[in-house]
Design a protein around this motif. Structure first.
Motif, PDB file in Angstrom:
ATOM      1  N   LEU A   1      -6.209  -5.945  -3.253  1.00 34.76           N
ATOM      2  CA  LEU A   1      -6.431  -4.936  -4.280  1.00 34.76           C
ATOM      3  C   LEU A   1      -7.351  -3.828  -3.754  1.00 34.76           C
ATOM      4  N   ASP A   2      -8.406  -4.198  -3.043  1.00 35.08           N
ATOM      5  CA  ASP A   2      -9.304  -3.200  -2.438  1.00 35.08           C
ATOM      6  C   ASP A   2      -8.553  -2.318  -1.444  1.00 35.08           C
ATOM      7  N   ARG A   3      -7.714  -2.925  -0.607  1.00 35.72           N
ATOM      8  CA  ARG A   3      -6.931  -2.168   0.375  1.00 35.72           C
ATOM      9  C   ARG A   3      -6.003  -1.184  -0.330  1.00 35.72           C
ATOM     10  N   LEU A   4      -5.333  -1.652  -1.370  1.00 35.40           N
ATOM     11  CA  LEU A   4      -4.433  -0.781  -2.128  1.00 35.40           C
ATOM     12  C   LEU A   4      -5.203   0.370  -2.772  1.00 35.40           C
ATOM     13  N   ASP A   5      -6.357   0.071  -3.355  1.00 36.35           N
ATOM     14  CA  ASP A   5      -7.164   1.113  -3.988  1.00 36.35           C
ATOM     15  C   ASP A   5      -7.593   2.182  -2.983  1.00 36.35           C
ATOM     16  N   ARG A   6      -7.990   1.758  -1.780  1.00 40.72           N
ATOM     17  CA  ARG A   6      -8.399   2.725  -0.750  1.00 40.72           C
ATOM     18  C   ARG A   6      -7.239   3.623  -0.341  1.00 40.72           C
ATOM     19  N   ARG A   7      -6.059   3.036  -0.145  1.00 40.82           N
ATOM     20  CA  ARG A   7      -4.896   3.840   0.256  1.00 40.82           C
ATOM     21  C   ARG A   7      -4.460   4.776  -0.867  1.00 40.82           C
ATOM     22  N   ILE A   8      -4.492   4.299  -2.102  1.00 46.42           N
ATOM     23  CA  ILE A   8      -4.159   5.157  -3.244  1.00 46.42           C
ATOM     24  C   ILE A   8      -5.113   6.348  -3.293  1.00 46.42           C
ATOM     25  N   GLU A   9      -6.400   6.100  -3.105  1.00 47.57           N
ATOM     26  CA  GLU A   9      -7.393   7.184  -3.120  1.00 47.57           C
ATOM     27  C   GLU A   9      -7.149   8.155  -1.967  1.00 47.57           C
ATOM     28  N   ASP A  10      -6.845   7.642  -0.768  1.00 49.50           N
ATOM     29  CA  ASP A  10      -6.566   8.512   0.385  1.00 49.50           C
ATOM     30  C   ASP A  10      -5.390   9.440   0.100  1.00 49.50           C
ATOM     31  N   ILE A  11      -4.309   8.889  -0.421  1.00 47.06           N
ATOM     32  CA  ILE A  11      -3.116   9.694  -0.697  1.00 47.06           C
ATOM     33  C   ILE A  11      -3.389  10.691  -1.820  1.00 47.06           C
ATOM     34  N   THR A  12      -4.061  10.261  -2.858  1.00 51.54           N
ATOM     35  CA  THR A  12      -4.387  11.158  -3.970  1.00 51.54           C
ATOM     36  C   THR A  12      -5.237  12.324  -3.474  1.00 51.54           C
ATOM     37  N   THR A  13      -6.221  12.041  -2.640  1.00 51.20           N
ATOM     38  CA  THR A  13      -7.075  13.088  -2.076  1.00 51.20           C
ATOM     39  C   THR A  13      -6.253  14.038  -1.216  1.00 51.20           C
ATOM     40  N   ARG A  14      -5.366  13.490  -0.376  1.00 50.98           N
ATOM     41  CA  ARG A  14      -4.558  14.341   0.514  1.00 50.98           C
ATOM     42  C   ARG A  14      -3.639  15.250  -0.286  1.00 50.98           C
ATOM     43  N   LEU A  15      -3.018  14.737  -1.332  1.00 45.41           N
ATOM     44  CA  LEU A  15      -2.141  15.565  -2.157  1.00 45.41           C
ATOM     45  C   LEU A  15      -2.938  16.652  -2.876  1.00 45.41           C
TER      46      LEU A  15
ATOM     47  N   GLN B   1       8.931  17.600   2.622  1.00 43.68           N
ATOM     48  CA  GLN B   1       9.350  16.239   2.969  1.00 43.68           C
ATOM     49  C   GLN B   1       8.156  15.291   3.033  1.00 43.68           C
ATOM     50  N   ALA B   2       7.078  15.743   3.649  1.00 40.98           N
ATOM     51  CA  ALA B   2       5.886  14.904   3.755  1.00 40.98           C
ATOM     52  C   ALA B   2       5.283  14.662   2.373  1.00 40.98           C
ATOM     53  N   ARG B   3       5.301  15.684   1.512  1.00 37.28           N
ATOM     54  CA  ARG B   3       4.791  15.523   0.150  1.00 37.28           C
ATOM     55  C   ARG B   3       5.602  14.459  -0.588  1.00 37.28           C
ATOM     56  N   ARG B   4       6.935  14.558  -0.484  1.00 41.29           N
ATOM     57  CA  ARG B   4       7.787  13.564  -1.158  1.00 41.29           C
ATOM     58  C   ARG B   4       7.509  12.164  -0.633  1.00 41.29           C
ATOM     59  N   ALA B   5       7.325  12.034   0.676  1.00 41.05           N
ATOM     60  CA  ALA B   5       7.051  10.721   1.266  1.00 41.05           C
ATOM     61  C   ALA B   5       5.725  10.167   0.738  1.00 41.05           C
ATOM     62  N   LEU B   6       4.698  11.009   0.667  1.00 42.76           N
ATOM     63  CA  LEU B   6       3.410  10.548   0.154  1.00 42.76           C
ATOM     64  C   LEU B   6       3.487  10.218  -1.332  1.00 42.76           C
ATOM     65  N   GLU B   7       4.201  11.033  -2.099  1.00 40.92           N
ATOM     66  CA  GLU B   7       4.340  10.752  -3.531  1.00 40.92           C
ATOM     67  C   GLU B   7       5.086   9.440  -3.761  1.00 40.92           C
ATOM     68  N   GLN B   8       6.114   9.157  -2.935  1.00 43.09           N
ATOM     69  CA  GLN B   8       6.840   7.901  -3.065  1.00 43.09           C
ATOM     70  C   GLN B   8       5.955   6.722  -2.676  1.00 43.09           C
ATOM     71  N   GLU B   9       5.198   6.882  -1.579  1.00 41.61           N
ATOM     72  CA  GLU B   9       4.284   5.814  -1.170  1.00 41.61           C
ATOM     73  C   GLU B   9       3.249   5.558  -2.262  1.00 41.61           C
ATOM     74  N   LEU B  10       2.740   6.628  -2.885  1.00 40.05           N
ATOM     75  CA  LEU B  10       1.757   6.483  -3.953  1.00 40.05           C
ATOM     76  C   LEU B  10       2.344   5.716  -5.135  1.00 40.05           C
ATOM     77  N   ALA B  11       3.562   6.049  -5.525  1.00 39.32           N
ATOM     78  CA  ALA B  11       4.217   5.332  -6.629  1.00 39.32           C
ATOM     79  C   ALA B  11       4.399   3.853  -6.281  1.00 39.32           C
ATOM     80  N   ASP B  12       4.848   3.582  -5.054  1.00 39.58           N
ATOM     81  CA  ASP B  12       5.037   2.194  -4.620  1.00 39.58           C
ATOM     82  C   ASP B  12       3.715   1.426  -4.604  1.00 39.58           C
ATOM     83  N   LEU B  13       2.654   2.069  -4.108  1.00 39.91           N
ATOM     84  CA  LEU B  13       1.344   1.415  -4.064  1.00 39.91           C
ATOM     85  C   LEU B  13       0.816   1.121  -5.464  1.00 39.91           C
TER      86      LEU B  13
END
Length: 160
Positions: free
Chosen positions: A56-70, A11-23
């Protein structure tokens, strides 16, 4: 959490993957607005351009955080079944006799009542425990306890 890569539940993986797609979608939109301005005009235009660049910087940081976590979750493998850890599905029995099956996660979806975060009082108390262990944790009403019934997909079968 140990500092080693932690597993993540489905469930957490799906939530992060959805957030990543949205970001990523949001990033494409914001980046498109930066390219639409060939020259910056007055101070208001410059301020708007800076705001979008910051966004854009904020989005890039969050995208990197989620990508790293996955990526770390893939390295960590499946959630443990011998003791409660991040990503574990755990069934607990409360003193009033109620039984709940919860997933211990790093982040919780706002509407998912079956997730407890690893840094919440109950989630933190459960970490490292095994079936049969009693955990103690704080609540707004004072100290509370719960017994770990099982770790895995769902409640343990009722014993006769």
């Amino acid at each position: 959490m140990t500092g080693d890569p932690e597993p993540i539940g489905a469930q957490a993986r799906r939530a992060l993957e959805q957030e990543l797609a949205d970001l990523r979608d949001e990033r494409r939109l914001v980046a498109g607005t930066l390219h639409d301005s060939p020259s910056v005009g007055d101070q208001a235009d410059q301020a708007d351009e800076l705001r979008r660049a910051d966004q854009l910087d904020r989005l890039d940081r969050r995208i990197e955080d989620i990508t790293t976590r996955l990526r770390q979750a893939r390295t960590a493998g499946p959630a443990p079944t011998d003791q409660v850890g991040v990503g574990s599905t755990v069934t607990v029995r409360f003193p009033d006799g109620s039984v709940e099956t919860l997933q211990v996660a790093e982040v919780a979806e706002a509407l998912d009542q079956t997730l407890v975060t690893a840094d919440s009082p109950l989630g933190h108390a459960l970490l490292g425990h095994r079936p049969g262990d009693t955990v103690r944790y704080g609540t707004p009403d004072g100290p509370a306890t719960a017994v770990v019934e099982s770790i895995g997909e769902g409640p343990a079968p009722a014993s006769s």
